[in-house]
Write a protein that holds these residues in place. Sequence first.
Motif, PDB file in Angstrom:
ATOM      1  N   ASN A  40      41.846  42.085  34.134  1.00 18.15           N
ATOM      2  CA  ASN A  40      41.597  42.409  35.528  1.00 18.15           C
ATOM      3  C   ASN A  40      42.793  42.002  36.388  1.00 18.15           C
TER       4      ASN A  40
ATOM      5  N   VAL B   7      38.079  28.586  38.697  1.00 27.31           N
ATOM      6  CA  VAL B   7      36.981  29.548  38.692  1.00 27.31           C
ATOM      7  C   VAL B   7      35.705  28.741  38.884  1.00 27.31           C
TER       8      VAL B   7
ATOM      9  N   GLN C   8      44.087  37.702  44.060  1.00 28.00           N
ATOM     10  CA  GLN C   8      43.163  36.641  44.490  1.00 28.00           C
ATOM     11  C   GLN C   8      43.827  35.278  44.364  1.00 28.00           C
TER      12      GLN C   8
ATOM     13  N   ARG D 275      33.347  33.638  44.053  1.00 29.02           N
ATOM     14  CA  ARG D 275      34.613  33.147  44.593  1.00 29.02           C
ATOM     15  C   ARG D 275      34.523  32.976  46.110  1.00 29.02           C
TER      16      ARG D 275
ATOM     17  N   ILE E  69      42.919  39.996  39.833  1.00 34.53           N
ATOM     18  CA  ILE E  69      42.781  38.551  40.066  1.00 34.53           C
ATOM     19  C   ILE E  69      44.113  37.918  40.449  1.00 34.53           C
TER      20      ILE E  69
ATOM     21  N   GLY F 216      39.690  32.080  41.902  1.00 33.96           N
ATOM     22  CA  GLY F 216      39.674  33.441  41.373  1.00 33.96           C
ATOM     23  C   GLY F 216      38.354  33.705  40.679  1.00 33.96           C
ATOM     24  N   ASP F 217      38.052  34.984  40.445  1.00 36.70           N
ATOM     25  CA  ASP F 217      36.851  35.318  39.659  1.00 36.70           C
ATOM     26  C   ASP F 217      37.083  34.999  38.198  1.00 36.70           C
ATOM     27  N   ASN F 218      38.362  34.870  37.850  1.00 43.34           N
ATOM     28  CA  ASN F 218      38.733  34.627  36.460  1.00 43.34           C
ATOM     29  C   ASN F 218      40.150  34.081  36.441  1.00 43.34           C
TER      30      ASN F 218
END
Length: 656
Positions: free
Chosen positions: A645, A573, A651, A578, A648, A611-613
Amino acid sequence: MSENQESKLYEPSAAAREGAHVSGMAAYQRLVDEAEADHAAYWARLAREFITWKQPFTQALDDANAPFFKWFQDGTLNASYNCLDRHIEAGKGDKTALIFEADGGEVTRTSYKELLARTCRIANGLKSLGVKKGDRVVIYISMSVDGVAAMQACARIGATHSVVFGGFSAQSLRDRIEDTGAVAVITADQQVRGGKHLPLKAIVDEALALGGCDSVKNVLVVRRTGAELPMTAGRDLWMHELTAQQADACEPEWVEAEHPLFLLYTSGSTGKPKGVQHSTGGYLLHAALTTKWTFDLKDDDIFWCTADIGWVTGHSYITYGPLALGGTEVVFEGVPTYPDAGRFWKMIQDHKVTIFYTAPTAIRSLIKAAEGNEAVHPRRYDLSSLRILGSVGEPINPAAWEWYHANIGGGRCPIVDTFWQTETGGHMITPLPGATPLVPGSCTLPFPGITAAIVDETGNDVPNGQGGILVVKKPWPSMIRTIWGDPERFKKSYYPPELKGYYLAGDGAIRDAHTGYFTITGRIDDVLNVSGHRMGTMEIESALVSCTELVAEAAVVGRPDDTTGEAICAFVVLKRPRPTGEEAKKIAAELRNWVGREIGPIAKPKDIRFGDNLPKTRSGKIMRRLLRSIAKGEAITQDTSTLENPAILDQLSETN
Ligand code: WTA
């Protein structure tokens, strides 16, 4: 699996059995029984047989302060005397000890007499600089006669060496120098691999400049390529200048059996690499004994272990084991693919190698090469000198085993699949070539005197056919003594209280229901095995997050890889949105280089995904099992309802 195993048994041939040091299963069983009847007496007998003691020991094992076991404690010896002088005294001074082949193909033969002289000159040089018994010396050098001689020289004067593999970065080298408190570093101007000149001394300079290495008084530089180098006055010395003035005899320093012969850093599941401390007496005994029994080494063998002296395999089966037995061995500077992927086979042919010991990764990559190019196929070479093959470092998959057996061993050479670890000093579970019927992919049975077993989480034996945790029930002479400077971590890592005082190897294993043979199923901790190199996932994560400009969070897992066994997969992250497409590729490349600088090229992740997270449980724990599935490209079967979420996951499935 069990039916399979029995139908796949390869019995040792009459030729393999005949004259073997351990010939036939009855002979193996007699040794196992002898050890079982009186563990300490068994090891004491072998220690008297294999080691020349200055002062004989009176007690084999002292377990008063378990798990800090002591072996042969009141005996004194010198490892280099055992590896060199005693063979010369026995009239073998002119026998070739080392057949060194340089990257470019030049061959140098070094006799026992010559190796002793070289060792003594370096030893005297070290002494002239004030290096003495108990001091630590870091060795950062590639495969060379001087590399072996430098280790022997340290042993000769009672200095504890710590070899750092030449592929580690300045940062990793610095960490090891600081942790050992080394007074000297031995290196070379450059190393030569695959036709390229790569820096060594420049990396030492960089490591020392990073700070924290004030203990280092001198840097000794072996001239390999003749590269122009800045030398720091008062600190740096050319090895050839230092040794030119030295005598080629040096009285060995007789040390207690427990005196630390070396420290070797290896990865664990948490924190920084740990300095595994080995003894002199117990370690040398097992290095010599296993070289003799596992490889059935005889006086006229040409032994070749392809490992680097930067790893434990190079310590036990290049620097110490074969030399302690007065053997002749090949030492190779280069890489298996230069000038082409037939290099190993050509060297076996040229030097008439009889025993060949390498890693499954090398075998797998050479299979690929041979299948793609007839010119480097082993059938183009005369490999008829070979009689025994070995494998080490990671599980060997049955397909690679079969290929190795048929194409390199001509169907006639037993393969010893040796399971062991940096911490164990030498082989733990392995076939003996003149005794043990083989099964591809199984390391078969414990070495006589090694009480390997498989237990559950509470230390109870599990029945054969059921997997569990690999332990060793009784101490053995070449076991790790402690983690340098951190005895608590030693206890915690290897002797957890719930395991009844057994040594915890960190691997899972299963015994076959019919044969009782062991198969290693892989690490049970967060340690990866990439091309036979041990890496902690935490180490790589720390390296990634230390890139504070870019990285917010990182998680590292392993995934199976056809060539390297396991591959490193990092989920990252960033502190910025991202990235995708070209930008993602660019940042992934940057991060790979970052890890290369922090740890070394061997730690560069193969996959980096953004990933965003990261997938986490409600309590904030990273769901590594989920990441492992994603890394493998498997469908997610785990319950993901707790994820904040779930998008992800998609992702993180995209590779860069
Ligand atoms: C793995 C290398 C299966 C294992 C000598 C162990 C193996 C780790 C084998 C130690 C083998 C080593 N079969 N797995 N024959 N040999 N391993 O400390 O996971 O670099 O714990 O020592 O390699 O790696 P290390």
